[in-house]
Design a protein around this motif. Structure first.
Motif, mmCIF file in Angstrom:
data_model
loop_
_atom_site.group_PDB
_atom_site.id
_atom_site.type_symbol
_atom_site.label_atom_id
_atom_site.label_comp_id
_atom_site.label_asym_id
_atom_site.label_seq_id
_atom_site.Cartn_x
_atom_site.Cartn_y
_atom_site.Cartn_z
ATOM 1 N N CYS A 187 0.815 -1.222 0.000
ATOM 2 C CA CYS A 187 0.000 0.000 0.000
ATOM 3 C C CYS A 187 0.846 1.268 0.000
ATOM 4 O O CYS A 187 0.321 2.359 0.240
ATOM 5 N N ARG B 105 -2.477 6.553 -1.188
ATOM 6 C CA ARG B 105 -2.631 5.155 -0.772
ATOM 7 C C ARG B 105 -2.547 4.995 0.752
ATOM 8 O O ARG B 105 -3.249 5.686 1.461
ATOM 9 N N CYS C 204 -6.083 2.061 1.373
ATOM 10 C CA CYS C 204 -5.682 0.852 0.637
ATOM 11 C C CYS C 204 -5.630 -0.339 1.583
ATOM 12 O O CYS C 204 -6.123 -1.430 1.276
ATOM 13 N N LYS D 286 -6.384 3.436 -11.018
ATOM 14 C CA LYS D 286 -7.506 2.586 -10.636
ATOM 15 C C LYS D 286 -7.951 1.752 -11.836
ATOM 16 O O LYS D 286 -8.176 2.289 -12.917
#
Ligand code: FAD
Length: 514
Positions: free
Chosen positions: A366, A374, A378, A467
């Protein structure tokens, strides 16, 4: 709470119209719009709303050219707007061209298709026949020719050019063109099978197929898992040098930290790290909860539920498991209606040689390319995916247990409040229907993908970790398939098998534990 307008919420990619925003949203807009007029009491509208939401997510990348909107005519405050458009039945669809004036009522689309692909094709037809001037952001959708390509190559200065070869009646090329609309340094054009000169120049035999074209003699076929829109768009958006508009180009130097920042630790992007799970525990229990001095009511229920599922399913090292059990036992013993965080903290901090909780944050999988990317969110996703998988593997009795614990935790404590609102909306929609442990794993997977789709391209996105709809084809080829019409579809059994392995206790990496 979230703004709810009948059948849609702010978590959907649908612009929700009201008398206050209708003029600003619809008229003189540089994008075209497709409007749904509905009544929240109308059964057909309720049945149609999932299609509309799915379509909105599916063509989210097209928004600068065309977007979806909806208005609830059953809401009295919207009556005047619905009357102005002359709406008499529901659901009704209107196409509103770009730069429409405020006396325009759009084109009534009668007998429209009730599935996503049909509606997408309808939108393309409308964009192609759009009167002048069309939406400025809409790239050319028409077929191209050898002559046009030759003159383009002369002037393009090395910009990527992708050619989609396809049958005359195929929409794939135009869909990919629009999917790439917000990306720089790439141009996509469609070439029809009947364009013999280009077809023979590249010796194309498969329709559809995509080629990256540099010159007469320098071109390569785009390698994809399946010849279809989703795979072309995914591959093209990730070509070297192709970036989202307005986003800084990711630089390798992003990873070189200044002295106050922690060293970047290279990690395996295809694995889950215990270090992230333990860091999520530390951060949620010792940092996030610490801002709640007194915990009572809903929040206390949320805390109990969270610690209880951690005790049951966290696949931790023995001392961490022991500590979670001790904290859970302590919480169960508190027969009070409110507890002080300081007392809870004492229970957390009570340690021994074989019972302790991690005391610091160390992100691995992460890690973000910058400190503000993040990390905790995450790790929270990672944690709850792991817990749903563990509940399945240990054959828990209650398929809702982990999801409800997550729902309550997010609602009471998760520091990102807009996230909490969106999550609540999704949970309200369908979480209660989850009736098996497998369905729980898949529910969280598919909702996480919905969030990914919504956030793709947002400022909060780490440019080094764009993403995607997850797991992407390169991570799980078997998860992806095509429906007979060429639409992408997930093979849910394969996805489940993948998740069970990916998030399993045995597969966790234990490097860099603090
Ligand atoms: P994340 O989305 O955090 O995913 C972490 C890891 O999980 C990925 O690296 C990947 O390995 C894996 N993964 C990705 N997708 C899936 C999937 N579908 N199934 C299983 N595993 C997957 N941010 C906002 O800006 N707005 C919001 O509304 C919002 N809502 C959120 C709601 C919740 C409940 C949570 C936990 C976070 C939310 N966030 C929101 C934060 C956002 O979703 C990301 O967590 C954050 O942007 C960091 O993204 P990331 O690239 O690390 O990947």
């Amino acid at each position: 709470g979230g703004v709810r307008a009948g059948l849609y919420s702010e978590s959907d990619q649908v612009a929700i119209l009201s008398p206050d925003n209708v003029d600003a949203v619809l008229f003189n807009s540089p994008s075209a719009a497709l409007l749904e007029f509905y009544a929240s009491w109308c059964g057909h509208c309720v049945a149609f709303s999932p299609v509309w939401k799915k379509l909105a997510l599916d063509i989210k990348e097209w928004k600068l050219a065309v977007y979806l909107a909806a208005i609830d005519c059953a809401d009295e405050s919207n009556r005047a707007v619905c009357v102005r458009f002359g709406i008499t039945g529901y659901p009704s669809l209107r196409f509103l061209p770009a730069f429409s004036s405020n006396d325009s009522t759009g084109e009534d689309l009668r007998g429209f298709s009730r599935d996503v692909a049909g509606l997408r094709h309808l939108i393309i037809d409308k964009l192609e026949s759009h009167k002048h001037p069309g939406p400025p952001a809409c790239p050319p959708l028409e077929k191209t020719s050898a002559r046009e390509i030759d003159s383009y190559v002369e002037n393009s200065r090395g910009q990527n050019l992708a050619l989609v070869f396809e049958e005359d009646d195929s929409y794939v090329g135009r869909e990919v063109i629009l999917d790439l609309l917000q990306y720089e340094n790439i141009t996509v054009r469609r070439v029809l099978r009947s364009e013999e000169e280009l077809v023979s120049r590249l010796s194309v035999t498969d329709f559809p197929s995509v080629y990256l074209y540099k010159t007469h003699t320098n071109f390569t076929r785009l390698p994809v898992l399946k010849e279809a829109r989703a795979f072309y768009s995914y591959a093209l958006q990730r070509l070297p040098g192709v970036v989202r508009e307005g986003k800084p180009r990711p630089e390798v130097s992003d990873f070189i930290r200044n002295e106050t920042e922690e060293q970047w630790r290279p990690f395996n992007k295809t694995r889950v790290y215990m270090s992230d799970l333990e860091s999520a525990l530390h951060y949620s229990l010792r940092v996030e909860l610490a801002s709640h001095l007194v915990i009572s009511g809903e929040a206390l229920i949320a805390l109990r539920g969270y610690v209880s599922v951690l005790d049951k399913y966290f696949p931790g090292r023995p001392p961490v498991k022991n500590a979670l059990k001790a904290v859970n036992d302590w919480l169960q013993k508190q027969k009070v209606t409110s507890i002080n965080y300081s007392d809870f903290r004492e229970a957390l901090d009570t340690t021994s040689a074989d019972s302790y909780l991690p005391k610091a944050v160390r992100w691995m999988g992460c890690q973000g390319s910058k400190q503000h990317y993040r990390g905790y969110p995450c790790a929270m996703w990672t944690l709850f995916h792991t817990l749903t998988v563990q509940a399945l593997e240990t054959e828990s009795k209650d398929p809702q247990e982990v999801l409800q614990a997550m729902r309550r935790y997010v609602s009471s404590f998760f520091g990102c409040r807009p996230c909490a609102v969106h999550f609540k909306n999704m949970a309200q929609e369908s979480m209660d229907n989850v009736n098996s442990l497998r369905a729980a794993v898949l529910w969280l997977w598919s909702r996480h993908n919905r969030v990914n789709a919504r956030l793709a391209g947002e400022l909060s996105e780490d440019p080094h970790f764009p993403k995607v709809q997850w797991p992407p084809p390169d991570l799980c080829p078997a998860c992806h398939s095509l429906k007979p019409g060429g639409e992408h579809t997930w093979l849910q059994d394969e996805v489940l098998a993948f998740l069970r392995n990916y998030y399993s206790a045995q597969h966790l990496l234990h490097d860099f534990l603090s």
